[in-house]
Write a protein that holds these residues in place. Sequence first.
Motif, PDB file in Angstrom:
ATOM      1  N   SER A 136       0.853  -1.192   0.000  1.00  0.00           N
ATOM      2  CA  SER A 136       0.000   0.000   0.000  1.00  0.00           C
ATOM      3  C   SER A 136       0.887   1.240   0.000  1.00  0.00           C
ATOM      4  N   ARG A 137       0.266   2.360  -0.187  1.00  0.00           N
ATOM      5  CA  ARG A 137       0.969   3.633  -0.105  1.00  0.00           C
ATOM      6  C   ARG A 137       1.636   3.790   1.277  1.00  0.00           C
ATOM      7  N   ASP A 138       0.931   3.347   2.327  1.00  0.00           N
ATOM      8  CA  ASP A 138       1.504   3.418   3.688  1.00  0.00           C
ATOM      9  C   ASP A 138       2.771   2.573   3.791  1.00  0.00           C
ATOM     10  N   ASP A 139       2.758   1.408   3.130  1.00  0.00           N
ATOM     11  CA  ASP A 139       3.952   0.552   3.143  1.00  0.00           C
ATOM     12  C   ASP A 139       5.151   1.299   2.561  1.00  0.00           C
ATOM     13  N   LEU A 140       4.905   2.053   1.474  1.00  0.00           N
ATOM     14  CA  LEU A 140       6.010   2.824   0.875  1.00  0.00           C
ATOM     15  C   LEU A 140       6.564   3.808   1.890  1.00  0.00           C
ATOM     16  N   GLU A 141       5.668   4.429   2.645  1.00  0.00           N
ATOM     17  CA  GLU A 141       6.100   5.470   3.586  1.00  0.00           C
ATOM     18  C   GLU A 141       6.827   4.891   4.791  1.00  0.00           C
ATOM     19  N   ARG A 142       6.465   3.655   5.181  1.00  0.00           N
ATOM     20  CA  ARG A 142       7.142   3.095   6.353  1.00  0.00           C
ATOM     21  C   ARG A 142       8.304   2.166   5.968  1.00  0.00           C
ATOM     22  N   ALA A 143       8.576   2.012   4.661  1.00  0.00           N
ATOM     23  CA  ALA A 143       9.639   1.095   4.226  1.00  0.00           C
ATOM     24  C   ALA A 143      11.000   1.542   4.764  1.00  0.00           C
ATOM     25  N   VAL A 153      15.943   4.545  -3.799  1.00  0.00           N
ATOM     26  CA  VAL A 153      15.164   5.791  -3.768  1.00  0.00           C
ATOM     27  C   VAL A 153      15.596   6.547  -2.515  1.00  0.00           C
ATOM     28  N   ARG A 154      16.033   7.801  -2.687  1.00  0.00           N
ATOM     29  CA  ARG A 154      16.493   8.556  -1.501  1.00  0.00           C
ATOM     30  C   ARG A 154      15.443   9.551  -1.007  1.00  0.00           C
ATOM     31  N   ALA A 155      14.430   9.804  -1.855  1.00  0.00           N
ATOM     32  CA  ALA A 155      13.329  10.674  -1.406  1.00  0.00           C
ATOM     33  C   ALA A 155      12.066  10.294  -2.158  1.00  0.00           C
ATOM     34  N   LEU A 156      10.950  10.292  -1.428  1.00  0.00           N
ATOM     35  CA  LEU A 156       9.652   9.970  -2.035  1.00  0.00           C
ATOM     36  C   LEU A 156       8.690  11.102  -1.715  1.00  0.00           C
ATOM     37  N   ASP A 157       8.164  11.724  -2.733  1.00  0.00           N
ATOM     38  CA  ASP A 157       7.288  12.894  -2.557  1.00  0.00           C
ATOM     39  C   ASP A 157       7.932  13.920  -1.613  1.00  0.00           C
ATOM     40  N   GLY A 158       9.233  14.088  -1.749  1.00  0.00           N
ATOM     41  CA  GLY A 158       9.949  15.099  -0.970  1.00  0.00           C
ATOM     42  C   GLY A 158      10.406  14.650   0.410  1.00  0.00           C
ATOM     43  N   ALA A 159       9.940  13.476   0.883  1.00  0.00           N
ATOM     44  CA  ALA A 159      10.352  12.987   2.218  1.00  0.00           C
ATOM     45  C   ALA A 159      11.541  12.037   2.053  1.00  0.00           C
ATOM     46  N   ALA A 160      12.544  12.198   2.925  1.00  0.00           N
ATOM     47  CA  ALA A 160      13.755  11.381   2.813  1.00  0.00           C
ATOM     48  C   ALA A 160      13.449   9.904   3.041  1.00  0.00           C
ATOM     49  N   VAL A 161      14.095   9.054   2.245  1.00  0.00           N
ATOM     50  CA  VAL A 161      14.015   7.600   2.434  1.00  0.00           C
ATOM     51  C   VAL A 161      15.455   7.141   2.669  1.00  0.00           C
ATOM     52  N   PRO A 162      15.696   6.313   3.698  1.00  0.00           N
ATOM     53  CA  PRO A 162      17.084   5.887   3.934  1.00  0.00           C
ATOM     54  C   PRO A 162      17.616   5.042   2.763  1.00  0.00           C
ATOM     55  N   ILE A 163      18.880   5.258   2.421  1.00  0.00           N
ATOM     56  CA  ILE A 163      19.520   4.398   1.414  1.00  0.00           C
ATOM     57  C   ILE A 163      20.242   3.280   2.149  1.00  0.00           C
ATOM     58  N   HIS A 164      19.958   2.042   1.770  1.00  0.00           N
ATOM     59  CA  HIS A 164      20.647   0.892   2.356  1.00  0.00           C
ATOM     60  C   HIS A 164      21.828   0.561   1.437  1.00  0.00           C
ATOM     61  N   HIS A 165      22.977   1.178   1.737  1.00  0.00           N
ATOM     62  CA  HIS A 165      24.112   1.054   0.817  1.00  0.00           C
ATOM     63  C   HIS A 165      24.599  -0.387   0.693  1.00  0.00           C
ATOM     64  N   GLU A 166      24.621  -1.083   1.824  1.00  0.00           N
ATOM     65  CA  GLU A 166      25.175  -2.441   1.794  1.00  0.00           C
ATOM     66  C   GLU A 166      24.302  -3.375   0.957  1.00  0.00           C
ATOM     67  N   LEU A 167      22.999  -3.287   1.167  1.00  0.00           N
ATOM     68  CA  LEU A 167      22.085  -4.152   0.417  1.00  0.00           C
ATOM     69  C   LEU A 167      22.063  -3.761  -1.068  1.00  0.00           C
ATOM     70  N   THR A 168      22.146  -2.463  -1.332  1.00  0.00           N
ATOM     71  CA  THR A 168      22.187  -2.004  -2.728  1.00  0.00           C
ATOM     72  C   THR A 168      23.419  -2.580  -3.424  1.00  0.00           C
ATOM     73  N   ALA A 169      24.545  -2.526  -2.730  1.00  0.00           N
ATOM     74  CA  ALA A 169      25.788  -3.045  -3.320  1.00  0.00           C
ATOM     75  C   ALA A 169      25.671  -4.554  -3.556  1.00  0.00           C
ATOM     76  N   ARG A 170      25.060  -5.259  -2.620  1.00  0.00           N
ATOM     77  CA  ARG A 170      24.891  -6.715  -2.795  1.00  0.00           C
ATOM     78  C   ARG A 170      23.977  -7.007  -3.983  1.00  0.00           C
ATOM     79  N   MET A 171      22.888  -6.268  -4.079  1.00  0.00           N
ATOM     80  CA  MET A 171      21.959  -6.482  -5.205  1.00  0.00           C
ATOM     81  C   MET A 171      22.685  -6.288  -6.533  1.00  0.00           C
ATOM     82  N   ASN A 172      23.438  -5.196  -6.631  1.00  0.00           N
ATOM     83  CA  ASN A 172      24.084  -4.904  -7.909  1.00  0.00           C
ATOM     84  C   ASN A 172      25.249  -5.844  -8.196  1.00  0.00           C
ATOM     85  N   ALA A 173      25.881  -6.351  -7.142  1.00  0.00           N
ATOM     86  CA  ALA A 173      26.944  -7.348  -7.364  1.00  0.00           C
ATOM     87  C   ALA A 173      26.334  -8.614  -7.961  1.00  0.00           C
ATOM     88  N   VAL A 174      25.183  -9.019  -7.431  1.00  0.00           N
ATOM     89  CA  VAL A 174      24.479 -10.193  -7.959  1.00  0.00           C
ATOM     90  C   VAL A 174      24.107  -9.952  -9.426  1.00  0.00           C
TER      91      VAL A 174
END
Length: 296
Positions: A247-254, A269-290
Amino acid sequence: MRALLLYRLDLTAGADGEEHIRAVDPREPIIRATDLGVTRGDGVFETAVVRRGAPQALEAHLDRFARSAALLELPAPRRELWRTTVRAAAEAVSRPGVLRAGELASVKFAMTRGDEIEPAGPTGWVLGFAGADPERVRRDGTTAVVLDRGYRHDVMQTAPWLLQGAKSLAYAVNEAALREARRRGADDVIFTSGDGFVLEGPRSTVIALLDGTLVTPPPELGVLPGTTQGDVFAGLADLTTLTATLSRDDLERADALWLCSSTRGAVPVRALDGAAVPIHHELTARMNAVLDARED
Ligand code: PLP
């Protein structure tokens, strides 16, 4: 984007071998003004990224190409002909000296319903092109806005003629949504259904990290089954992954959000509708390594 090479395919019945693949100058016009792909966006396409001389996730792209063609009631693509041509294009764009610094090659392949006035079967082509290497956007992330796609979540079942879930050439709506995002000061979009379910981006699949689980919306909602998202889930076997409605709420609490696509991989995604979203650098790096290590 820089066009590198172009193959025109002869898709008349029975044509299957290499003699039906013609290399042409990528600036040469190969589509008639009366082709239904041009006049009505009536066709399907795929884009595969090229690494180590080969198109990544080619079989998954060919699966989706066939699925899209079936949804549009186009002739079933001859898999071997497309596979051979896409591989040849990937190999050719990977030769030394073709790419410039900071570029990454991809191969786009498309099939239209063909000529409206003189029907002679589908039109097909395979284009090798250079795009920007996604290294930076993978690190810095992107900004997105949530936009309503207007259809209900069950549109595929209730109105299949709207072709939601098919990768058709008709991307004008997706492009319009991206312009709306820019008007609002963002780079990208996450579509929701008219009744509030998270769908996908105009060019990407959504993954959300929720309570330690990676969640992506199901294709039954009329979103493309993402080849990139599929490989992320397959490659991170130690994590819990789930295909489920959001849901939209799930996006906001992700705890983190990604937009995944063949040419860019997993982009946080580092911002959604102007609100900051945390970047998970470690998981992002793992995803892209895969993703970058894929051999298929
Ligand atoms: N959804 C849409 C609408 C797309 O256009 C794309 C890719 O272009 C995707 C999802 C992601 O698909 P893939 O990961 O196979 O590139």
